[in-house]
Design a protein around this motif. Structure first.
Motif, PDB file in Angstrom:
ATOM      1  N   VAL A 103      -5.105   2.727  -7.652  1.00  0.00           N
ATOM      2  CA  VAL A 103      -6.257   1.878  -7.317  1.00  0.00           C
ATOM      3  C   VAL A 103      -6.414   0.788  -8.365  1.00  0.00           C
ATOM      4  CG1 VAL A 103      -8.789   1.828  -7.204  1.00  0.00           C
ATOM      5  CG2 VAL A 103      -7.522   3.546  -5.918  1.00  0.00           C
ATOM      6  N   GLN A 104      -6.308   1.153  -9.641  1.00  0.00           N
ATOM      7  CA  GLN A 104      -6.424   0.167 -10.716  1.00  0.00           C
ATOM      8  C   GLN A 104      -5.312  -0.877 -10.633  1.00  0.00           C
ATOM      9  OE1 GLN A 104      -6.614   2.243 -14.441  1.00  0.00           O
ATOM     10  NE2 GLN A 104      -8.607   3.140 -13.988  1.00  0.00           N
ATOM     11  N   GLU A 105      -4.112  -0.412 -10.337  1.00  0.00           N
ATOM     12  CA  GLU A 105      -2.973  -1.326 -10.212  1.00  0.00           C
ATOM     13  C   GLU A 105      -3.169  -2.300  -9.048  1.00  0.00           C
ATOM     14  OE1 GLU A 105       1.812  -0.671  -9.926  1.00  0.00           O
ATOM     15  OE2 GLU A 105       0.637   0.939 -10.822  1.00  0.00           O
ATOM     16  N   ILE A 106      -3.673  -1.800  -7.930  1.00  0.00           N
ATOM     17  CA  ILE A 106      -3.935  -2.652  -6.758  1.00  0.00           C
ATOM     18  C   ILE A 106      -4.994  -3.692  -7.087  1.00  0.00           C
ATOM     19  CG2 ILE A 106      -4.899  -2.692  -4.420  1.00  0.00           C
ATOM     20  CD1 ILE A 106      -3.566   0.107  -4.022  1.00  0.00           C
ATOM     21  N   ILE A 107      -6.085  -3.255  -7.694  1.00  0.00           N
ATOM     22  CA  ILE A 107      -7.170  -4.185  -8.029  1.00  0.00           C
ATOM     23  C   ILE A 107      -6.692  -5.242  -9.009  1.00  0.00           C
ATOM     24  CG2 ILE A 107      -9.420  -4.370  -9.176  1.00  0.00           C
ATOM     25  CD1 ILE A 107     -10.114  -1.648  -7.859  1.00  0.00           C
ATOM     26  N   LEU A 108      -5.904  -4.844  -9.980  1.00  0.00           N
ATOM     27  CA  LEU A 108      -5.353  -5.808 -10.932  1.00  0.00           C
ATOM     28  C   LEU A 108      -4.491  -6.844 -10.218  1.00  0.00           C
ATOM     29  CD1 LEU A 108      -4.910  -6.674 -13.897  1.00  0.00           C
ATOM     30  CD2 LEU A 108      -2.943  -5.133 -13.918  1.00  0.00           C
ATOM     31  N   GLN A 109      -3.655  -6.384  -9.288  1.00  0.00           N
ATOM     32  CA  GLN A 109      -2.792  -7.310  -8.552  1.00  0.00           C
ATOM     33  C   GLN A 109      -3.605  -8.226  -7.643  1.00  0.00           C
ATOM     34  OE1 GLN A 109       0.476  -7.673  -9.201  1.00  0.00           O
ATOM     35  NE2 GLN A 109       0.374  -9.447  -7.881  1.00  0.00           N
ATOM     36  N   LEU A 110      -4.652  -7.691  -7.017  1.00  0.00           N
ATOM     37  CA  LEU A 110      -5.527  -8.526  -6.182  1.00  0.00           C
ATOM     38  C   LEU A 110      -6.178  -9.608  -7.032  1.00  0.00           C
ATOM     39  CD1 LEU A 110      -7.243  -5.812  -3.970  1.00  0.00           C
ATOM     40  CD2 LEU A 110      -5.761  -7.655  -3.152  1.00  0.00           C
ATOM     41  N   TRP A 111      -6.667  -9.212  -8.188  1.00  0.00           N
ATOM     42  CA  TRP A 111      -7.334 -10.156  -9.092  1.00  0.00           C
ATOM     43  C   TRP A 111      -6.379 -11.263  -9.536  1.00  0.00           C
ATOM     44  CZ3 TRP A 111     -12.166 -11.143 -10.470  1.00  0.00           C
ATOM     45  CH2 TRP A 111     -12.388 -11.921 -11.589  1.00  0.00           C
ATOM     46  N   SER A 112      -5.180 -10.865  -9.943  1.00  0.00           N
ATOM     47  CA  SER A 112      -4.238 -11.864 -10.455  1.00  0.00           C
ATOM     48  C   SER A 112      -3.640 -12.733  -9.341  1.00  0.00           C
ATOM     49  CB  SER A 112      -3.125 -11.190 -11.261  1.00  0.00           C
ATOM     50  OG  SER A 112      -2.357 -10.345 -10.451  1.00  0.00           O
ATOM     51  N   SER A 113      -3.659 -12.261  -8.104  1.00  0.00           N
ATOM     52  CA  SER A 113      -3.077 -13.017  -6.986  1.00  0.00           C
ATOM     53  C   SER A 113      -4.104 -13.796  -6.184  1.00  0.00           C
ATOM     54  CB  SER A 113      -2.360 -12.056  -6.029  1.00  0.00           C
ATOM     55  OG  SER A 113      -1.349 -11.366  -6.679  1.00  0.00           O
ATOM     56  N   PHE A 114      -5.379 -13.702  -6.537  1.00  0.00           N
ATOM     57  CA  PHE A 114      -6.412 -14.317  -5.715  1.00  0.00           C
ATOM     58  C   PHE A 114      -6.217 -15.824  -5.554  1.00  0.00           C
ATOM     59  CE2 PHE A 114     -10.674 -15.920  -4.667  1.00  0.00           C
ATOM     60  CZ  PHE A 114     -10.868 -15.197  -3.501  1.00  0.00           C
ATOM     61  N   GLY A 115      -5.681 -16.487  -6.564  1.00  0.00           N
ATOM     62  CA  GLY A 115      -5.433 -17.925  -6.476  1.00  0.00           C
ATOM     63  C   GLY A 115      -4.405 -18.290  -5.422  1.00  0.00           C
ATOM     64  N   LYS A 116      -3.599 -17.316  -5.010  1.00  0.00           N
ATOM     65  CA  LYS A 116      -2.557 -17.566  -4.007  1.00  0.00           C
ATOM     66  C   LYS A 116      -3.017 -17.202  -2.594  1.00  0.00           C
ATOM     67  CE  LYS A 116       0.925 -16.360  -7.411  1.00  0.00           C
ATOM     68  NZ  LYS A 116       1.871 -15.335  -7.831  1.00  0.00           N
ATOM     69  N   TYR A 117      -4.255 -16.728  -2.461  1.00  0.00           N
ATOM     70  CA  TYR A 117      -4.768 -16.327  -1.144  1.00  0.00           C
ATOM     71  C   TYR A 117      -4.801 -17.524  -0.202  1.00  0.00           C
ATOM     72  CZ  TYR A 117      -8.147 -15.224   2.490  1.00  0.00           C
ATOM     73  OH  TYR A 117      -8.779 -15.067   3.701  1.00  0.00           O
ATOM     74  N   ASN A 118      -4.279 -17.333   1.003  1.00  0.00           N
ATOM     75  CA  ASN A 118      -4.249 -18.363   2.029  1.00  0.00           C
ATOM     76  C   ASN A 118      -5.368 -18.078   3.035  1.00  0.00           C
ATOM     77  OD1 ASN A 118      -3.739 -20.079   4.148  1.00  0.00           O
ATOM     78  ND2 ASN A 118      -1.559 -19.588   4.299  1.00  0.00           N
ATOM     79  N   PRO A 119      -6.410 -18.903   3.085  1.00  0.00           N
ATOM     80  CA  PRO A 119      -7.545 -18.636   3.969  1.00  0.00           C
ATOM     81  C   PRO A 119      -7.224 -18.687   5.466  1.00  0.00           C
ATOM     82  CG  PRO A 119      -7.986 -20.530   2.529  1.00  0.00           C
ATOM     83  CD  PRO A 119      -6.602 -20.056   2.257  1.00  0.00           C
ATOM     84  N   GLU A 120      -6.002 -19.048   5.826  1.00  0.00           N
ATOM     85  CA  GLU A 120      -5.607 -19.002   7.238  1.00  0.00           C
ATOM     86  C   GLU A 120      -5.604 -17.566   7.747  1.00  0.00           C
ATOM     87  OE1 GLU A 120      -1.965 -20.943   8.306  1.00  0.00           O
ATOM     88  OE2 GLU A 120      -2.385 -22.644   6.997  1.00  0.00           O
ATOM     89  N   TYR A 121      -5.403 -16.602   6.846  1.00  0.00           N
ATOM     90  CA  TYR A 121      -5.360 -15.194   7.204  1.00  0.00           C
ATOM     91  C   TYR A 121      -6.674 -14.537   6.834  1.00  0.00           C
ATOM     92  CZ  TYR A 121      -0.347 -15.957   7.553  1.00  0.00           C
ATOM     93  OH  TYR A 121       0.883 -16.418   7.904  1.00  0.00           O
ATOM     94  N   LYS A 122      -6.986 -13.460   7.539  1.00  0.00           N
ATOM     95  CA  LYS A 122      -8.179 -12.694   7.202  1.00  0.00           C
ATOM     96  C   LYS A 122      -8.000 -12.108   5.803  1.00  0.00           C
ATOM     97  CE  LYS A 122      -9.252  -9.588  10.201  1.00  0.00           C
ATOM     98  NZ  LYS A 122      -9.402  -8.642  11.321  1.00  0.00           N
ATOM     99  N   ILE A 123      -9.085 -11.990   5.078  1.00  0.00           N
ATOM    100  CA  ILE A 123      -9.024 -11.434   3.725  1.00  0.00           C
ATOM    101  C   ILE A 123      -8.508 -10.001   3.764  1.00  0.00           C
ATOM    102  CG2 ILE A 123     -11.424 -10.638   3.641  1.00  0.00           C
ATOM    103  CD1 ILE A 123      -9.697 -12.278   0.676  1.00  0.00           C
ATOM    104  N   THR A 124      -8.865  -9.256   4.810  1.00  0.00           N
ATOM    105  CA  THR A 124      -8.390  -7.873   4.897  1.00  0.00           C
ATOM    106  C   THR A 124      -6.879  -7.801   5.097  1.00  0.00           C
ATOM    107  OG1 THR A 124      -8.962  -7.844   7.252  1.00  0.00           O
ATOM    108  CG2 THR A 124     -10.581  -6.907   5.717  1.00  0.00           C
ATOM    109  N   THR A 125      -6.318  -8.748   5.823  1.00  0.00           N
ATOM    110  CA  THR A 125      -4.865  -8.794   5.999  1.00  0.00           C
ATOM    111  C   THR A 125      -4.189  -9.004   4.650  1.00  0.00           C
ATOM    112  OG1 THR A 125      -5.094  -9.681   8.229  1.00  0.00           O
ATOM    113  CG2 THR A 125      -2.975 -10.040   7.144  1.00  0.00           C
ATOM    114  N   TRP A 126      -4.727  -9.920   3.865  1.00  0.00           N
ATOM    115  CA  TRP A 126      -4.187 -10.205   2.531  1.00  0.00           C
ATOM    116  C   TRP A 126      -4.318  -8.973   1.627  1.00  0.00           C
ATOM    117  CZ3 TRP A 126      -6.931 -10.967  -2.210  1.00  0.00           C
ATOM    118  CH2 TRP A 126      -6.162 -11.519  -3.234  1.00  0.00           C
ATOM    119  N   ILE A 127      -5.453  -8.304   1.678  1.00  0.00           N
ATOM    120  CA  ILE A 127      -5.674  -7.112   0.841  1.00  0.00           C
ATOM    121  C   ILE A 127      -4.721  -5.997   1.258  1.00  0.00           C
ATOM    122  CG2 ILE A 127      -7.330  -5.269   0.324  1.00  0.00           C
ATOM    123  CD1 ILE A 127      -9.498  -7.471   0.308  1.00  0.00           C
TER     124      ILE A 127
END
Length: 156
Positions: A27-51
């Motif tokens: 869980v900690q590893e996932i959250i860390l990766q989500l945090w560090s990758s947030f700048g690469k999130y593409n709003p064309e996709y649902k946030i849940t798909t990205w997560i």
């Protein structure tokens, strides 16, 4: 964002972890990766798909590393260390068997079943796993058939 979607993170971490400690680490590893990758999130996709995509990628990598590590180490005697079961004693037997079956699937099919059981449609699953919609349907039907056969064997 994490608070609203923590169920996704915990569900995936639980499916790819063998103990409560492994689940916490994942869980900690996932959250860390989500945090560090947030700048690469593409709003064309649902946030849940990205997560889902990030959580599954991190979990599969973690699972593979764990598998390699276990090949080179020897397990301690069961009497020496006991991990508590993540399920309760009164957990419905069918749910326990389904969870066991999902744990036995390969990484791709396990991810597919988590997404499917979480209520995602075929298109969303295809987006997360980067496979075709028809492939999603085919894989789900094959897994369901395997599951039916497994439950029939248990009943006999």
């Amino acid at each position: 964002m994490i608070g609203e979607t923590k169920g996704i993170i915990y569900k995936i971490a639980n499916a790819y972890s063998r103990s409560a400690e492994d689940q916490e680490d994942l869980v900690q590893e996932i959250i860390l990766q989500l945090w560090s990758s947030f700048g690469k999130y593409n709003p064309e996709y649902k946030i849940t798909t990205w997560i889902y995509r990030i959580a599954l990628n991190v979990s599969i990598s973690h699972y593979r590393k764990d598998t390699v590590r276990k090949k080179h180490t020897k397990a301690l005697n069961d009497d020496f260390v006991k991990f508590s079961d993540t399920g309760s004693d009164d957990m419905d037997e069918d749910i326990r068997l389904l969870r066991q079956f999902i744990q036995e699937l390969d990484e791709m099919n396990r991810a597919l079943m988590i997404l499917y059981l979480d209520g995602n449609n075929h298109q969303e699953i295809a987006n997360v796993l980067n496979i075709s919609v028809s492939n999603v349907g085919t894989k789900i039907n094959r897994i369901k058939e395997r599951l039916r056969n497994k439950f029939k064997q248990i009943e006999n």
